[in-house]
Design an enzyme around this catalytic site. Structure first.
Site, short mmCIF file in Angstrom:
data_model
loop_
_atom_site.label_atom_id
_atom_site.label_comp_id
_atom_site.label_asym_id
_atom_site.label_seq_id
_atom_site.Cartn_x
_atom_site.Cartn_y
_atom_site.Cartn_z
N TYR A 29 -3.29 -2.35 -10.46
CA TYR A 29 -3.15 -2.00 -9.03
C TYR A 29 -2.27 -3.03 -8.30
CZ TYR A 29 -4.63 -2.09 -4.12
OH TYR A 29 -4.65 -2.16 -2.75
N VAL A 39 0.98 -3.78 3.74
CA VAL A 39 0.92 -5.10 4.38
C VAL A 39 2.20 -5.93 4.18
CG1 VAL A 39 -1.61 -5.29 4.48
CG2 VAL A 39 -0.38 -6.17 2.48
N TYR A 82 -5.10 3.16 7.79
CA TYR A 82 -6.44 2.56 7.84
C TYR A 82 -7.16 2.97 9.11
CZ TYR A 82 -3.81 -0.04 4.46
OH TYR A 82 -2.99 -0.36 3.44
N LYS A 85 0.41 3.32 -3.00
CA LYS A 85 -0.76 4.19 -3.19
C LYS A 85 -0.37 5.66 -3.12
CE LYS A 85 -3.91 0.73 -1.17
NZ LYS A 85 -4.57 0.27 0.05
N SER A 88 0.80 -1.24 0.00
CA SER A 88 0.00 0.00 0.00
C SER A 88 0.82 1.28 0.00
CB SER A 88 -0.93 0.02 1.21
OG SER A 88 -2.10 -0.67 0.88
N1 GLU Z 1 -2.25 -5.21 -2.30
C1 GLU Z 1 -2.82 -5.15 -1.00
C2 GLU Z 1 -4.33 -5.30 -1.10
O1 GLU Z 1 -4.90 -4.73 -1.96
C3 GLU Z 1 -2.44 -3.85 -0.35
C4 GLU Z 1 -2.97 -3.71 1.04
C5 GLU Z 1 -2.03 -3.02 1.97
O2 GLU Z 1 -0.83 -2.95 1.80
O3 GLU Z 1 -2.52 -2.50 2.97
O4 GLU Z 1 -4.95 -5.99 -0.33
#
Ligand code: GLU
Length: 307
Positions: free
Chosen positions: A191, A261, A243, A66, A63
């Protein structure tokens, strides 16, 4: 301040906690990562670097990507972007479907999965091609981390594609609300590729310098964002970067930050430095357990919080 001594102290203090938590096994390719690994890197806006642990080891940035896609999209679309994605904390898990249904397919922010999927969709529309959109994200990451060798791990992205039912559900739900322009499958695939980019803490700390320096890389002098745009990204990192543990992170650490993650956490000390810490075992919110703790200790020892 003796940053190297502080990193050594932190590394010593977190030892009993190493491995506590759980690696992200919902992406099978990540489940075999050794949870006891740890690295911490700092790079100042003057270019001074301090590291401890496995700072050259690459891991899946997940993430954290992002942030880079959001930067690119903000540069291209400006504030029009916010018609498709909001800037409010979600107070929900990163992959939640419920809120999206209530809020008519407009994700709360660019850092929950639905928001990041919309950002990738916007990039695909702009570049008129999914592969080109991915290439642009990658070349942006290479530019800000000053490393042309950075790439993605195809095993991680295809492992996620094979198990990415929830992310596909998010994309399909947004498509049903007309908040996705391209084919949901190709958006999600792109993504996953951006999430599967591999980087070390050394490279990620370096890549935060444009956000620490009002949108301009202080080493190369390349401008990526206006100061106002950089401020806004930092604000969204502070309020939404972890989050539904974002409030807790702001409370205990008090720096704009973004977790993934894969166990990485990046943070920015405005006008001072880029930071990255990594340890793969996650807490129940999906944020690195030791990474969060190490950042908390760093702030306590240095006083470098924005508050
Ligand atoms: N590729 C992971 C997902 O979409 C990223 C989530 C993350 O790093 O928090 O679930």
């Amino acid at each position: 301040m003796d940053y190297q001594a502080i990193l050594e102290e932190i590394s010593h203090e977190i030892q009993p906690e190493l491995g506590r938590g759980k690696v992200a096994d919902y992406i099978p390719a990540l489940s075999s990562v050794d949870p006891h690994q740890f690295a911490f890197s700092i790079i100042t806006t003057k270019g001074d670097a301090y590291h401890i642990g496995a700072y050259e080891t690459s891991f899946s940035i997940q993430s954290i990507s992002k942030l880079f896609a959001f930067t690119l999209a903000l540069d291209i679309y400006g504030s029009d972007l916010y018609q498709r994605v909001g800037v409010e904390p979600s107070g929900n898990p990163f992959n939640s479907l419920v809120q999206l249904e209530y809020e008519q397919g407009i994700p709360r922010n660019p850092f929950i999965n639905a928001g990041a999927i919309v950002i990738t969709d916007l990039l695909i529309s702009h570049y008129r091609d999914d592969y080109k959109a991915y290439e642009q994200i990658l070349s942006f990451v290479r530019a800000v981390s000053d490393d042309l060798a950075i790439s993605f791990d195809p095993i991680v992205s295809s492992s996620e594609m094979d198990h990415g039912f929830r992310n596909l559900a998010l994309a399909n739900l947004m498509k049903s609300f007309d908040n996705l322009q391209n084919d949901p499958r190709s958006v999600v695939q792109t993504y996953f590729k951006q999430c599967a980019i591999s980087m070390s803490t050394q490279k990620l700390a370096r890549s935060m310098l444009y956000l620490a320096n009002a949108g301009t890389d202080p080493i190369t002098n390349r401008r990526y964002l206006t100061p106002q745009q950089a401020r806004r990204i930092n604000a969204v990192m502070l309020t939404c970067g972890h989050y539904d543990a974002s409030g807790e992170f702001a409370f205990h650490v008090g720096l704009p930050g973004k977790s993934g993650v894969g166990g990485g956490v990046v943070a920015v000390v405005p006008n001072k430095m880029g930071i990255c810490v990594w340890s793969p075992a996650l807490n129940r919110y999906g944020n690195s357990h030791v990474g969060t703790l190490a950042l908390q200790k760093f702030v306590e020892k240095t006083g470098l919080s924005i508050f």
